[in-house]
Write a protein that holds these residues in place. Structure first.
Motif, PDB file in Angstrom:
ATOM      1  N   THR A 308      27.351  31.027   1.122  1.00 56.45           N
ATOM      2  CA  THR A 308      28.589  30.419   0.314  1.00 56.45           C
ATOM      3  C   THR A 308      29.676  30.768   0.727  1.00 56.45           C
ATOM      4  N   ALA A 309      29.295  32.479   1.471  1.00 47.63           N
ATOM      5  CA  ALA A 309      30.606  32.730   2.473  1.00 47.63           C
ATOM      6  C   ALA A 309      31.549  31.851   4.109  1.00 47.63           C
ATOM      7  N   GLU A 310      32.712  31.666   3.671  1.00 41.99           N
ATOM      8  CA  GLU A 310      33.198  30.702   5.088  1.00 41.99           C
ATOM      9  C   GLU A 310      33.517  31.550   5.743  1.00 41.99           C
ATOM     10  N   VAL A 311      33.832  30.552   6.938  1.00 45.79           N
ATOM     11  CA  VAL A 311      33.266  31.300   8.636  1.00 45.79           C
ATOM     12  C   VAL A 311      34.798  30.372   9.556  1.00 45.79           C
ATOM     13  N   ILE A 312      35.772  31.536   9.238  1.00 38.72           N
ATOM     14  CA  ILE A 312      36.839  31.320  10.730  1.00 38.72           C
ATOM     15  C   ILE A 312      36.857  31.404  12.401  1.00 38.72           C
ATOM     16  N   LYS A 313      36.973  29.959  12.995  1.00 41.52           N
ATOM     17  CA  LYS A 313      36.325  30.410  13.776  1.00 41.52           C
ATOM     18  C   LYS A 313      37.067  30.875  14.913  1.00 41.52           C
ATOM     19  N   ALA A 314      36.611  31.329  16.363  1.00 42.49           N
ATOM     20  CA  ALA A 314      37.459  32.186  17.282  1.00 42.49           C
ATOM     21  C   ALA A 314      38.101  31.847  17.003  1.00 42.49           C
ATOM     22  N   ASN A 315      39.739  32.871  17.002  1.00 40.61           N
ATOM     23  CA  ASN A 315      40.929  32.850  17.690  1.00 40.61           C
ATOM     24  C   ASN A 315      41.460  31.199  17.215  1.00 40.61           C
ATOM     25  N   SER A 316      40.772  31.280  15.738  1.00 36.96           N
ATOM     26  CA  SER A 316      41.791  29.829  15.319  1.00 36.96           C
ATOM     27  C   SER A 316      42.362  30.051  14.061  1.00 36.96           C
ATOM     28  N   LYS A 317      43.246  29.150  13.510  1.00 35.14           N
ATOM     29  CA  LYS A 317      43.556  29.311  12.344  1.00 35.14           C
ATOM     30  C   LYS A 317      43.340  28.882  11.160  1.00 35.14           C
TER      31      LYS A 317
END
Length: 327
Positions: A308-317
């Motif tokens: 259920t956790a979210e992911v933010i991609k490398a060097n992204s927003k």
């Protein structure tokens, strides 16, 4: 109008207001929206404790549970760990770490934009930066937010908005509306000692089963002093990013609209007294509809395991907009 020349108990206070709304923000104390007044009525819950900056605390910092130690009420933002103590990638966070305890930088230009301020915080233990612009538009509060990943790797996070309602807004004439056919689950993970409802009960809003076997209507709020309980109920998947809280006596409606593609879940915190022991001692009468990306409240590492956790991609927003209207 914006005025950041105020202080409360020596803590900087920014006020953003128009003819209808008056909002007070504590940038040094987690960027908390301390007060929301609508036509003079206070919507936020304020705890009995005096304000004290956590990062100036003279004793050992209570890393496992700083939130309860410094809890004052208001509307705080939780990032990147929504929930209880956890450990991930070598970082240990306590309850709702780490943004509620950090000072946020505040920027504004009253001449160019007299209706909004920008708050910025860079996390200390995780390479993420959070921007939050708070704007007033007549009877609306708009929150534009952006998270930036400063690292060359993907990072897990959970993100939660925790508006703690109380003040003039919460009494036995207050009721809550959620989308039709909303499925709920009573918390079974934390072992809340003074919960009223049956742990793990699953059903459809607004009816929930009590430990006494009776069914209760969660949409209605009981009178202050009528019980001494503390409950947490989850909406694992919101069908729509929307809810209403209505006070019939004062004819005030708080309506939320937001992107449920990001904020998929809702936690409903219902402390009515809170229980006779630490941390509440029967003192709290509040509720919070906590807009969140993840569930349950076991912390980020467990949310990663459950998917259920979210992911933010490398060097992204990631950018999002939340809208709240009061009428």
């Amino acid at each position: 109008m914006i005025d950041c020349n105020w202080s409360y108990n020596g803590i900087k206070l920014c006020i953003l207001n128009n003819d209808i709304l008056n909002i007070s923000i504590l940038p040094e104390m987690g960027g908390i929206i301390w007060s929301i007044k609508y036509n003079g009525y206070e919507l936020m819950y304020h705890h009995y404790k005096e304000l004290e900056l956590p990062w100036k605390f003279k004793e050992d910092f209570p890393r496992e549970d700083p939130l309860h130690t410094f809890f004052i009420g208001g509307w705080f933002e939780v990032f990147p760990n929504a929930g209880y103590k956890t450990n991930l990638l070598g970082v240990s966070w306590g309850l709702h770490g780490e943004t509620p305890y950090l000072p946020w930088k505040v920027e504004y230009d009253e001449e160019k934009d007299p209706n909004s301020i920008l708050l910025i915080v860079q996390l200390k233990r995780y390479p993420l930066k959070l921007y939050r612009r708070i704007s007033l538009n007549k009877n609306e509060i708009l929150l534009w937010e952006k998270v930036v990943n400063l690292a060359p790797i993907d990072l897990y996070f959970s993100w939660l908005h925790h508006p703690t309602f109380g003040g003039d807004f919460l009494d036995d004439s207050t009721f809550i509306e959620l989308p039709n056919n909303t499925e709920i689950e009573v918390d079974k993970y934390l072992g809340l000692k003074y919960s009223q409802f049956e742990a793990g009960f699953r059903g459809e809003w607004p009816m929930v089963k009590g430990k006494d076997g009776k069914m209760y209507d969660l949409s209605r709020y009981p009178p202050k002093g009528s019980q001494n309980t503390n409950d947490l109920i989850y909406v694992p998947k919101m069908k729509r990013g929307w809810f209403k809280i209505i006070n019939e006596k004062r004819k005030i409606t708080f309506e939320a609209e937001y992107e449920n593609s990001l904020f998929k879940s809702l936690w409903i915190w219902r402390p009515i007294g809170g229980g006779p022991e630490d941390p509440w001692y029967g003192t709290i009468y509040a509720t919070s509809l906590e807009i969140t990306t993840s569930w349950p409240a076991t912390g980020l590492s467990e949310q990663v395991k459950l998917g259920t956790a979210e992911v933010i991609k490398a060097n992204s927003k990631i950018e999002t907009l939340l809208k709240f209207s009061i009428k």
